[in-house]
Design a protein around this motif. Structure first.
Motif, PDB file in Angstrom:
ATOM      1  N   GLN A 289     -98.932   5.008   0.136  1.00 42.33           N
ATOM      2  CA  GLN A 289     -97.896   4.720  -0.843  1.00 42.33           C
ATOM      3  C   GLN A 289     -96.858   5.842  -0.884  1.00 42.33           C
ATOM      4  OE1 GLN A 289     -99.858   4.179  -4.581  1.00 42.33           O
ATOM      5  NE2 GLN A 289    -100.602   2.106  -4.092  1.00 42.33           N
ATOM      6  N   LEU A 290     -97.349   7.077  -0.810  1.00 41.61           N
ATOM      7  CA  LEU A 290     -96.435   8.214  -0.818  1.00 41.61           C
ATOM      8  C   LEU A 290     -95.564   8.205   0.422  1.00 41.61           C
ATOM      9  CD1 LEU A 290     -95.370  10.880  -1.934  1.00 41.61           C
ATOM     10  CD2 LEU A 290     -97.294  12.036  -0.830  1.00 41.61           C
ATOM     11  N   GLN A 291     -96.190   7.919   1.563  1.00 41.12           N
ATOM     12  CA  GLN A 291     -95.415   7.895   2.792  1.00 41.12           C
ATOM     13  C   GLN A 291     -94.356   6.800   2.769  1.00 41.12           C
ATOM     14  OE1 GLN A 291     -97.084   6.323   6.319  1.00 41.12           O
ATOM     15  NE2 GLN A 291     -94.998   6.368   7.098  1.00 41.12           N
ATOM     16  N   ASP A 292     -94.716   5.617   2.240  1.00 46.31           N
ATOM     17  CA  ASP A 292     -93.751   4.526   2.157  1.00 46.31           C
ATOM     18  C   ASP A 292     -92.561   4.929   1.291  1.00 46.31           C
ATOM     19  OD1 ASP A 292     -95.372   2.977   3.731  1.00 46.31           O
ATOM     20  OD2 ASP A 292     -96.286   1.873   2.065  1.00 46.31           O
ATOM     21  N   ALA A 293     -92.863   5.630   0.183  1.00 41.20           N
ATOM     22  CA  ALA A 293     -91.775   6.071  -0.686  1.00 41.20           C
ATOM     23  C   ALA A 293     -90.887   7.088   0.011  1.00 41.20           C
ATOM     24  CB  ALA A 293     -92.342   6.670  -1.976  1.00 41.20           C
ATOM     25  N   LEU A 294     -91.510   7.984   0.761  1.00 32.75           N
ATOM     26  CA  LEU A 294     -90.730   8.992   1.483  1.00 32.75           C
ATOM     27  C   LEU A 294     -89.834   8.338   2.524  1.00 32.75           C
ATOM     28  CD1 LEU A 294     -93.487  11.714   2.021  1.00 32.75           C
ATOM     29  CD2 LEU A 294     -91.703  11.657   0.281  1.00 32.75           C
ATOM     30  N   GLN A 295     -90.343   7.295   3.166  1.00 35.63           N
ATOM     31  CA  GLN A 295     -89.563   6.617   4.202  1.00 35.63           C
ATOM     32  C   GLN A 295     -88.352   5.900   3.631  1.00 35.63           C
ATOM     33  OE1 GLN A 295     -92.516   4.170   6.230  1.00 35.63           O
ATOM     34  NE2 GLN A 295     -92.550   5.602   7.920  1.00 35.63           N
ATOM     35  N   GLN A 296     -88.357   5.639   2.329  1.00 33.82           N
ATOM     36  CA  GLN A 296     -87.231   4.970   1.704  1.00 33.82           C
ATOM     37  C   GLN A 296     -86.120   5.934   1.325  1.00 33.82           C
ATOM     38  OE1 GLN A 296     -88.856   2.751  -1.589  1.00 33.82           O
ATOM     39  NE2 GLN A 296     -90.313   1.641  -0.277  1.00 33.82           N
ATOM     40  N   GLY A 297     -86.262   7.176   1.763  1.00 34.62           N
ATOM     41  CA  GLY A 297     -85.194   8.141   1.518  1.00 34.62           C
ATOM     42  C   GLY A 297     -85.232   8.763   0.149  1.00 34.62           C
ATOM     43  N   MET A 298     -86.450   9.102  -0.318  1.00 37.02           N
ATOM     44  CA  MET A 298     -86.597   9.706  -1.638  1.00 37.02           C
ATOM     45  C   MET A 298     -85.834  11.022  -1.750  1.00 37.02           C
ATOM     46  SD  MET A 298     -90.099  11.000  -3.400  1.00 37.02           S
ATOM     47  CE  MET A 298     -90.873   9.412  -3.127  1.00 37.02           C
ATOM     48  N   PHE A 299     -85.811  11.796  -0.680  1.00 36.95           N
ATOM     49  CA  PHE A 299     -85.209  13.125  -0.724  1.00 36.95           C
ATOM     50  C   PHE A 299     -83.882  13.139   0.016  1.00 36.95           C
ATOM     51  CE2 PHE A 299     -89.844  13.794  -0.836  1.00 36.95           C
ATOM     52  CZ  PHE A 299     -89.929  14.259  -2.132  1.00 36.95           C
ATOM     53  N   GLN A 300     -82.925  12.425  -0.514  1.00 39.73           N
ATOM     54  CA  GLN A 300     -81.595  12.391   0.080  1.00 39.73           C
ATOM     55  C   GLN A 300     -80.757  13.505  -0.532  1.00 39.73           C
ATOM     56  OE1 GLN A 300     -80.441  10.560   2.462  1.00 39.73           O
ATOM     57  NE2 GLN A 300     -81.947   8.955   2.719  1.00 39.73           N
ATOM     58  N   PRO A 301     -80.442  14.561   0.212  1.00 40.91           N
ATOM     59  CA  PRO A 301     -79.621  15.633  -0.359  1.00 40.91           C
ATOM     60  C   PRO A 301     -78.231  15.118  -0.727  1.00 40.91           C
ATOM     61  CG  PRO A 301     -80.677  16.332   1.672  1.00 40.91           C
ATOM     62  CD  PRO A 301     -80.860  14.855   1.585  1.00 40.91           C
ATOM     63  N   GLU A 302     -77.727  15.584  -1.849  1.00 37.42           N
ATOM     64  CA  GLU A 302     -76.397  15.205  -2.285  1.00 37.42           C
ATOM     65  C   GLU A 302     -75.381  16.238  -1.810  1.00 37.42           C
ATOM     66  OE1 GLU A 302     -77.967  13.247  -6.488  1.00 37.42           O
ATOM     67  OE2 GLU A 302     -76.592  14.948  -6.472  1.00 37.42           O
ATOM     68  N   ASP A 303     -74.170  15.783  -1.548  1.00 35.66           N
ATOM     69  CA  ASP A 303     -73.106  16.717  -1.191  1.00 35.66           C
ATOM     70  C   ASP A 303     -72.664  17.467  -2.444  1.00 35.66           C
ATOM     71  OD1 ASP A 303     -73.033  16.141   1.489  1.00 35.66           O
ATOM     72  OD2 ASP A 303     -71.586  14.516   1.266  1.00 35.66           O
ATOM     73  N   THR A 304     -72.723  18.768  -2.379  1.00 39.06           N
ATOM     74  CA  THR A 304     -72.276  19.602  -3.489  1.00 39.06           C
ATOM     75  C   THR A 304     -71.263  20.599  -2.956  1.00 39.06           C
ATOM     76  OG1 THR A 304     -73.981  21.283  -3.135  1.00 39.06           O
ATOM     77  CG2 THR A 304     -74.551  19.412  -4.557  1.00 39.06           C
ATOM     78  N   PRO A 305     -70.431  21.167  -3.823  1.00 39.49           N
ATOM     79  CA  PRO A 305     -69.483  22.187  -3.363  1.00 39.49           C
ATOM     80  C   PRO A 305     -70.175  23.357  -2.677  1.00 39.49           C
ATOM     81  CG  PRO A 305     -68.894  21.439  -5.568  1.00 39.49           C
ATOM     82  CD  PRO A 305     -70.221  20.823  -5.248  1.00 39.49           C
ATOM     83  N   GLU A 306     -71.357  23.735  -3.193  1.00 38.75           N
ATOM     84  CA  GLU A 306     -72.086  24.850  -2.587  1.00 38.75           C
ATOM     85  C   GLU A 306     -72.515  24.510  -1.161  1.00 38.75           C
ATOM     86  OE1 GLU A 306     -72.333  24.993  -6.959  1.00 38.75           O
ATOM     87  OE2 GLU A 306     -72.821  23.457  -5.471  1.00 38.75           O
ATOM     88  N   GLN A 307     -73.017  23.310  -0.976  1.00 39.63           N
ATOM     89  CA  GLN A 307     -73.440  22.906   0.359  1.00 39.63           C
ATOM     90  C   GLN A 307     -72.254  22.828   1.310  1.00 39.63           C
ATOM     91  OE1 GLN A 307     -75.707  19.409  -1.057  1.00 39.63           O
ATOM     92  NE2 GLN A 307     -77.234  20.019   0.448  1.00 39.63           N
ATOM     93  N   LYS A 308     -71.165  22.255   0.842  1.00 39.57           N
ATOM     94  CA  LYS A 308     -69.983  22.130   1.696  1.00 39.57           C
ATOM     95  C   LYS A 308     -69.456  23.511   2.105  1.00 39.57           C
ATOM     96  CE  LYS A 308     -68.523  17.635  -0.110  1.00 39.57           C
ATOM     97  NZ  LYS A 308     -67.503  16.881  -0.872  1.00 39.57           N
ATOM     98  N   ALA A 309     -69.484  24.441   1.158  1.00 40.97           N
ATOM     99  CA  ALA A 309     -69.013  25.796   1.480  1.00 40.97           C
ATOM    100  C   ALA A 309     -69.945  26.462   2.486  1.00 40.97           C
ATOM    101  CB  ALA A 309     -68.925  26.632   0.205  1.00 40.97           C
ATOM    102  N   SER A 310     -71.254  26.271   2.304  1.00 37.53           N
ATOM    103  CA  SER A 310     -72.213  26.854   3.237  1.00 37.53           C
ATOM    104  C   SER A 310     -72.054  26.262   4.629  1.00 37.53           C
ATOM    105  CB  SER A 310     -73.642  26.623   2.736  1.00 37.53           C
ATOM    106  OG  SER A 310     -73.859  27.264   1.509  1.00 37.53           O
ATOM    107  N   LEU A 311     -71.878  24.953   4.691  1.00 38.33           N
ATOM    108  CA  LEU A 311     -71.709  24.298   5.982  1.00 38.33           C
ATOM    109  C   LEU A 311     -70.416  24.737   6.658  1.00 38.33           C
ATOM    110  CD1 LEU A 311     -72.926  20.690   5.121  1.00 38.33           C
ATOM    111  CD2 LEU A 311     -74.100  22.383   6.523  1.00 38.33           C
ATOM    112  N   ALA A 312     -69.360  24.907   5.866  1.00 38.25           N
ATOM    113  CA  ALA A 312     -68.090  25.350   6.437  1.00 38.25           C
ATOM    114  C   ALA A 312     -68.220  26.752   7.023  1.00 38.25           C
ATOM    115  CB  ALA A 312     -66.991  25.306   5.376  1.00 38.25           C
TER     116      ALA A 312
END
Length: 489
Positions: A307-330
């Motif tokens: 059940q846990l694996q099925d939930a994980l496969q549905q994209g439970m941990f989808q990172p959101e775009d944040t200003p901090e992430q965008k700055a780090s990636l840049a």
């Protein structure tokens, strides 16, 4: 992001020889993979999307006891956010299976070790004339794919653990504080399984990558031990197989790239932490979709871990775009472009008059890096980062222009501090940056020369003593302001 565990999906597995286009039906054996009769995906019919099935494979009933023993080890894991013992085991298994083209890993023979050692030493000699940075290679080594896995795992750990840690913390944060104590065993079990799933995924990805990399710095990051220049003879041969280029030239060109990376990382002490720090900054900004996690925690049945694996496969941990992430990636993307651009520029300068296929090899490598090869895909798979130096050509042209304008020492001096390096905006106008830097460099040189002449002139009739001293102080202050202006850029 993909819809696989933790949102960091693996690319689909290549079909076996003779099975192209044939899709296996998980119900062929009368059991559904991961279904009620086969909760862990063991045995015939196990689906390829199930990490337990990927680890255990098609299993004989006689092996079922061993499988459950290993499952017990997974659930009892109490280490960090990633089960690195499992990752290492899976990576070694993946390497032993060979690559999709049928090539199998093999121990490196004496003749191959000699050829790699000679190529790396000759490459270092050639680089002496095109960069002011001395050799960064303390030793040379020829690795098998399995040896590359062993040597690179510490770096993978540093890169992946920050992201995995965020995921693990999210598992404990979804419940109200007053319920967390009661749900402690459940949360602990989920974290253990999460560490195992991450370990399985990382192991498979690193094992797959081991079949593609040619050295320790393919992705622009140092994945091997410091000061150890490395090539993988089997993958070097695979790289040049369809290029119609003599194997010796391919090996030497790749040795030049490996040796150039080693020089840069050895003599720019802040560079490694700068690049790895951008990954950690990204991890700090990651957001987890806790609503899905709350649902699965509330309904989780320890007897049915799928059940846990099925939930994980549905994209439970989808990172959101944040200003901090965008700055780090840049920051990371610009730094990678500057690293790859510098290596590209100095290697071409060293190779163009010595290797007849230098231009062809340069273009092949540029396309491999800029189009997102297997290394870049692996990072996207594991931690959601695209390590593609999109500005490689712009950065290479900028470093070449700086060489013409300032010479080798002037160009390489920009690596003394991260604030002195060109920015993403400078890559949009390389010529403008070079001319501006050259004007600043010439003016500073002129002022320092005048200051030295003034301070060295003692005759009172030539000039007043105070003027020489004032000139020196003014020059120092101007130089400081100039450096500050450079940092502001």
């Amino acid at each position: 992001m993909s819809d696989t565990p933790f949102g960091f999906g693996l690319p689909p597995e290549e079909p076996e020889n003779g099975d192209e286009g044939k899709k296996k039906d998980p119900t062929e054996s009368g059991q559904s993979a991961g279904g009620p009769g086969n909760p862990f995906g063991f045995g015939p019919g196990a689906g390829g999307d199930n990490p337990f099935a990927a680890m255990f494979g098609a299993m004989n009933p006689n092996d079922l006891g061993a499988a459950f023993q290993q499952l017990g080890q997974m659930l009892s894991y109490e280490g960090g956010p990633v089960n690195w013992d499992m990752a290492k085991q899976i990576a070694r298994q993946t390497v032993s299976q060979g690559t999709a083209d049928g090539s199998k890993d093999a121990s490196v023979g004496p003749s191959e070790r000699t050829a790699v050692d000679e190529a790396l030493r000759l490459a270092d000699l050639w680089l002496d004339g095109v960069t002011s940075m001395p050799s960064g290679s303390v030793s040379t080594v020829a690795w098998s794919r399995a040896e590359w896995v062993e040597a690179s795992l510490p770096a993978w750990r540093q890169l992946v653990d920050p992201v995995a840690e965020r995921v693990g913390l999210a598992m404990g944060d979804v419940l109200p504080e007053e319920m967390q104590a009661m749900a402690g065993p459940l949360i602990g079990m989920m974290r253990s399984m999460g560490g195992a799933m991450f370990g399985q995924q990382i192991g498979q990805a690193v094992g797959t990558l081991a079949g593609e990399v040619v050295g320790s710095t393919d992705i622009g990051l140092p994945l091997g031990p410091a000061g150890k220049a490395a090539l993988l003879p089997l993958n070097v041969e695979k790289f040049g197989k369809d290029l119609s280029v003599p194997q010796d030239e391919v090996r030497l060109y790749l040795a030049l790239r490996e040796a150039a990376h080693q020089r840069l990382f050895a003599h720019v002490p802040w560079l490694r932490s700068h690049l790895f720090g951008a990954v950690e900054a990204y991890a700090r900004g990651i957001k987890v979709d806790t609503s899905k996690l709350e649902d699965v925690v509330g309904q989780f049945d320890p007897s049915q871990p799928e059940q846990l694996q099925d939930a994980l496969q549905q994209g439970m941990f989808q990172p959101e775009d944040t200003p901090e992430q965008k700055a780090s990636l840049a920051r990371l993307e610009t730094a990678l472009a500057l690293v790859e651009g510098w290596v590209d520029a100095v290697v071409h300068e060293a190779a163009k008059s010595r290797l007849t296929s230098a231009d062809a090899l340069r273009e092949t490598m540029r396309r491999r890096r800029a189009s997102g090869g297997p290394a870049e895909q692996t990072f996207a798979t594991l931690i959601g980062l695209q390590l593609r130096p999109r500005r490689l050509r712009d950065a290479s042209r900028l470093w070449a222009s700086l060489t013409d304008a300032r010479g080798l020492e002037g160009r390489d001096a920009l690596w003394e501090h991260p604030d002195m390096l060109p920015t993403a905006g400078d890559l949009d106008d390389p010529d403008g940056f070079v001319h501006h830097e050259q004007a600043d460099f010439s003016e500073l040189d002129k002022m320092l020369g005048e200051a030295a002449q003034g301070s060295g002139t003692a005759a009172p009739e030539k000039s007043k003593p105070a003027e020489g001293e004032d000139g020196e102080n003014d020059s120092a202050e101007d130089g400081t302001d100039e450096g500050k202006d450079g940092r502001d850029r």
